[in-house]
Enzyme design. Structure first.
Site, PDB file in Angstrom:
ATOM      1  N   SER A  71       0.849  -1.191   0.000  1.00  0.00           N
ATOM      2  CA  SER A  71       0.000   0.000   0.000  1.00  0.00           C
ATOM      3  C   SER A  71       0.884   1.240   0.000  1.00  0.00           C
ATOM      4  O   SER A  71       2.044   1.180   0.408  1.00  0.00           O
ATOM      5  CB  SER A  71      -0.889   0.013   1.246  1.00  0.00           C
ATOM      6  OG  SER A  71      -1.540   1.264   1.412  1.00  0.00           O
ATOM      7  N   TYR A 114      -2.251  -0.525  10.492  1.00  0.00           N
ATOM      8  CA  TYR A 114      -2.264  -0.818   9.060  1.00  0.00           C
ATOM      9  C   TYR A 114      -0.976  -0.328   8.387  1.00  0.00           C
ATOM     10  O   TYR A 114      -0.331  -1.075   7.643  1.00  0.00           O
ATOM     11  CB  TYR A 114      -3.481  -0.157   8.417  1.00  0.00           C
ATOM     12  CG  TYR A 114      -3.617  -0.418   6.943  1.00  0.00           C
ATOM     13  CD1 TYR A 114      -4.082  -1.644   6.474  1.00  0.00           C
ATOM     14  CD2 TYR A 114      -3.299   0.561   6.002  1.00  0.00           C
ATOM     15  CE1 TYR A 114      -4.222  -1.883   5.116  1.00  0.00           C
ATOM     16  CE2 TYR A 114      -3.429   0.330   4.639  1.00  0.00           C
ATOM     17  CZ  TYR A 114      -3.894  -0.892   4.208  1.00  0.00           C
ATOM     18  OH  TYR A 114      -4.022  -1.127   2.856  1.00  0.00           O
TER      19      TYR A 114
END
Length: 232
Positions: A172, A185
């Site tokens: 990501s 995350y």
């Protein structure tokens, strides 16, 4: 002020990427054929994993689809079959190491050696550090990075024997920059990027030049994990 500084920093990158795109337009790279390859995609029940499965299905690959969401997985598998691919799907919890190993053993025995592994499964919890429960932090790391270790350890040996394969790490943009209320995350995606980089170097050191690696770092995508995502 910060916005203008960001724009100034962006300009040279835009110039480089534009020149690179123009070069590729006139001198395109030869695409390798993946027809007949056995492709395993984790988190194939929705979002990026589902769309990735559709694209591989169009390329006539043999697909192995994993996801904890059985209903979503069945929908993906049905569409891939409609697109002409041979599909094997299994409900697998990628936070569970032993379940990954046992499912991988079954794949190798019943389907064959996976030659393209797409580690895509992921989870995200949007809350500040203190509101994020300990089990949620653990689950984030189990799925977003530790699962990459278990799947790679399961399928890489055969790739190394054949000196042929490809391991895709879906990380990501949050693996390169911090985002408020996504502490767990971001940390897990930083780890995923590090996993990809170290694995790439290790394969090079072992002279396994036929095994390729790719790391994808998308920005926010409206897959349902985060409602109405937006960013500068």
């Amino acid at each position: 002020m910060k916005f203008f500084l960001d724009c100034l920093l962006l300009l040279p990158l835009l110039l480089i990427f534009t020149l690179e795109s123009l070069l590729k337009l006139f001198i395109p790279k030869k695409r390798k054929s993946v027809t007949g390859e056995i492709v395993l995609i984790t988190g194939a029940g929705h979002g990026i994993g589902r769309l990735t499965a559709y694209e591989f299905a169009k390329l006539k690959c043999k697909l192995v689809l994993w996801d904890i969401n059985k209903h979503g997985l069945e929908e993906t598998a049905a569409e891939c079959k409609r697109l002409g691919a041979k599909v094997h799907s299994s409900a697998v919890d990628c936070s569970n190491r032993e379940e990954i190993y046992s499912s991988a053993k079954k794949v190798k025995a019943e389907i064959g050696d996976v030659s393209i592994l797409v580690n895509n499964a992921g989870v995200v919890y949007t809350s500040d550090l203190f509101a994020t429960q300990d089990p949620q932090i653990e689950k984030t790391f189990e799925v977003n990075v530790l699962a990459h270790f278990w799947t790679t350890k399961a399928f890489l040996p055969e790739m190394m024997k054949n000196n042929h394969g490809h391991i895709v790490t879906v990380a990501s943009a949050a693996g390169h920059t911090g985002v408020p209320f996504l502490l767990a995350y971001c940390s897990s995606k930083f780890a995923a990027v590090g996993f990809h980089k170290a694995l790439t170097e290790e394969l090079a050191a072992l002279e396994r030049t036929g095994i390729k690696t790719t790391c994808l770092c998308p920005n926010f995508i409206n897959t349902g994990f985060i409602k109405n995502p937006s960013t500068r």
